[in-house]
Design an enzyme around this catalytic site. Structure first.
Site, PDB file in Angstrom:
ATOM      1  N   ASP A 167      32.240  45.969  42.465  1.00 22.39           N
ATOM      2  CA  ASP A 167      33.021  44.743  42.285  1.00 22.39           C
ATOM      3  C   ASP A 167      32.173  43.627  41.671  1.00 22.39           C
ATOM      4  O   ASP A 167      32.134  42.512  42.204  1.00 22.39           O
ATOM      5  CB  ASP A 167      33.600  44.274  43.642  1.00 22.39           C
ATOM      6  CG  ASP A 167      34.398  45.356  44.339  1.00 22.39           C
ATOM      7  OD1 ASP A 167      35.093  46.109  43.650  1.00 22.39           O
ATOM      8  OD2 ASP A 167      34.317  45.453  45.578  1.00 22.39           O
TER       9      ASP A 167
ATOM     10  N   GLU B  11      44.859  43.822  41.771  1.00 25.31           N
ATOM     11  CA  GLU B  11      43.880  43.119  42.607  1.00 25.31           C
ATOM     12  C   GLU B  11      42.737  42.627  41.722  1.00 25.31           C
ATOM     13  O   GLU B  11      42.804  42.736  40.491  1.00 25.31           O
ATOM     14  CB  GLU B  11      43.352  44.050  43.713  1.00 25.31           C
ATOM     15  CG  GLU B  11      42.740  45.334  43.184  1.00 25.31           C
ATOM     16  CD  GLU B  11      42.472  46.381  44.261  1.00 25.31           C
ATOM     17  OE1 GLU B  11      42.939  46.227  45.398  1.00 25.31           O
ATOM     18  OE2 GLU B  11      41.797  47.370  43.943  1.00 25.31           O
TER      19      GLU B  11
HETATM   20  C1  6LW Z   1      38.135  45.294  46.410  1.00 28.48           C
HETATM   21  C2  6LW Z   1      39.185  45.685  45.491  1.00 28.48           C
HETATM   22  C3  6LW Z   1      38.544  46.887  45.007  1.00 28.48           C
HETATM   23  O1  6LW Z   1      38.314  44.209  47.216  1.00 28.48           O
HETATM   24  O2  6LW Z   1      38.000  47.508  46.046  1.00 28.48           O
HETATM   25  O3  6LW Z   1      37.674  48.080  43.287  1.00 28.48           O
HETATM   26  C4  6LW Z   1      38.030  46.598  47.111  1.00 28.48           C
HETATM   27  N1  6LW Z   1      38.422  47.183  43.789  1.00 28.48           N
HETATM   28  O4  6LW Z   1      39.498  44.857  44.474  1.00 28.48           O
HETATM   29  C5  6LW Z   1      36.808  46.755  47.916  1.00 28.48           C
HETATM   30  O5  6LW Z   1      35.694  46.640  47.071  1.00 28.48           O
END
Ligand code: 6LW
Length: 484
Positions: free
Chosen positions: A17, A186
């Site tokens: 991330d 997300e």
């Molecule tokens: C993070 C989400 C994700 O919060 O994995 O790869 C989760 N993306 O956006 C945990 O890292």
């Protein structure tokens, strides 16, 4: 050997991330850290290719209380930004019910402030952006049912104006984007470029379907329109050696060109492919076509990241590479080295093939563990003149081998080497003592992989005392084996 950025991480190991910002000619990058404390590693680079760890952002109890309830809980997906001489890191502590917090610093090496928490913004992956008037917008992945009145299992991207000085939000969160239709929109980030505001998101989930999507608007708060080419970046359904690519952040270089950092994994072994060092940070390059970003990954890396180290723990400050899954780091031992307690002091594995040695005082029981999480590990323990290798895989724990160990100081050794079965690697455990070097036992590495254990983290190497008496590690040495 020429290394390209598509197959070689710029930050190998469990550094997922990534979020990046630029100040002049300097770049700063942060990663998720989950249950490990100190939390949020922070890095510096002048070229986005070679990174040096400055420290960790969350170093105090008041910032990240010790003791997380489960693996892959704790600190998720921080964003780093800089404005008017202040660095901001905004992130989520899911341990506290998904609260969004902000910490600030004038020096990215720290100290960072205690967190300001914004209640009523339940979710993960917060971003900060400022409009032309200087109003700050916190944009995040909302998991709040109330923001999804028509139901549906997917989260939404929501936003609220916030007052950072007063530590309050100025409005109820508004939904600004529902994603391009893939699972789990997300990881939002907002950028201004010319007349457009770009909203970058991760979609498809952080496993094999992971992707980067884009939308744009004339205004920071929307309405946003999706890029015609979404997802603009993904390795899903390809044979490419780096998979799960997504959760990206963009940065504009001082020459006006743009770069992208993103996470990816390196699965190996027979189907479904096993990745063991977690989600790593990779670098891409952005070309703008019709005012939409197009991702290229053909940068040439000058050198592989220098991951080797020897630590004799003689300096007053423990190197920031050392973390603890239980949140408590050990102090110096009066006879030199570190005084180990029952909490592990751990370091991330950074390579696909590697060797780690820990020189330990044999007078107290001590262990060296390869840890994927609390329920998936394999360790060599030393005590009472003998060494034993034990493994835990889910609910099953067993002895894998044992042998005598002679001398006052013994070096415990573990290596990740070529797989003998269909796994990503074999882990072999042994020691060097007065009688020389020998192997005691080996384990198929797939049992310490994310595909088996689940979750968001990668392997770490942990040292701890095995009994009630404190133990001592004299020195630790890590080196990559061969070319990844
Ligand atoms: C993070 C989400 C994700 O919060 O994995 O790869 C989760 N993306 O956006 C945990 O890292």
């Amino acid at each position: 050997m020429v290394r390209d950025a598509a197959t070689t991480p710029v930050l190998p190991g469990f550094f997922p991330d990534p979020s990046v910002c630029r100040v002049g000619e300097d770049y700063y990058l942060v990663n998720s850290s989950f249950e490990y404390a100190p939390g949020i590693p922070i890095w510096h680079s002048r070229d986005l290719l070679t990174w040096t760890q400055l420290g960790n952002v969350l170093t105090r109890e008041t910032q990240f209380p010790a003791g997380v309830s489960a693996a892959s809980r704790g600190i998720y997906a921080p964003t780093i930004r800089h404005r008017d001489g202040t660095f901001f890191v905004v992130g989520t502590n899911v341990e506290r019910g998904g609260e969004q917090f902000i910490v600030t610093a004038t020096d990215p090496a720290g100290p960072w402030s205690d967190p300001i928490v914004f209640p009523g913004l339940g979710g993960i992956d917060p971003d900060l952006a400022w409009d032309d008037d200087g109003t700050c917008f916190l944009t995040y992945c909302a998991l709040d049912e109330a923001l999804r009145p028509e139901g549906g299992s997917l989260p939404v991207i929501a936003q609220a104006r916030v007052d950072l000085d007063r530590g309050i939000r100025l409005e109820d969160p508004r939904v600004v984007w529902r994603g391009s239709g893939l699972a789990h929109p997300e990881g939002p980030h907002l950028y201004r470029r010319g007349p457009w505001w770009y909203l970058l998101t991760a979609e498809g989930g952080t496993e094999r379907g992971h992707a980067v999507c884009v939308a744009r608007s004339r205004a920071i708060d929307g309405p946003f329109e999706a890029a015609p080419a979404n997802p603009v970046f993904s390795r899903r359904s390809t044979g490419f050696p780096v998979q799960n690519t997504g959760h990206a952040d963009l940065v504009e270089r001082s020459d006006g060109s743009w770069a992208m950092v993103y996470l990816g994994v390196r699965p190996r072994g027979f189907t479904p492919g096993f990745h063991v060092v977690g989600r790593e940070t990779f670098l891409g390059r952005i070309a703008w076509v019709d005012d939409w970003p197009v991702v290229h990954t053909d940068d040439v890396l000058p050198d592989r990241a220098d991951t080797a180290f020897i630590d004799d723990f003689s300096s007053a400050r423990l190197h920031p590479r050392w973390v603890s899954p239980q949140g408590a780091l050990p102090g110096p031992h009066p006879d030199g080295g570190l005084a180990l307690g029952s909490h592990e002091v751990a370091v991330r594995v950074r390579d696909l093939r590697w060797r780690f040695e820990a020189r330990v005082d044999a007078s107290a029981a001590v262990s060296l563990r390869v840890r994927l999480d609390e329920r998936h590990w394999c360790e060599i323990s030393l005590g009472s003149g003998a060494a034993e290798v034990r493994a835990r895989i889910g609910p099953l724990e067993a002895s894998v081998g044992s042998g005598p160990a002679a001398g006052d100081v013994v070096t415990l050794v573990v290596e990740a080497v070529d797989a003998t079965h269909d796994g990503p690697d074999d882990l072999r455990f042994g020691l060097i003592d007065a009688d020389g070097e020998r192997w005691i036992a080996a384990l198929d590495g797939r049992y310490l992989s994310t595909e088996v254990a689940g979750g968001f983290t990668g392997r770490v190497l942990g040292l701890s005392a095995r009994g009630s008496a404190p133990a001592r590690v004299v020195s630790a040495r890590y080196l990559p084996l061969g070319e990844d």
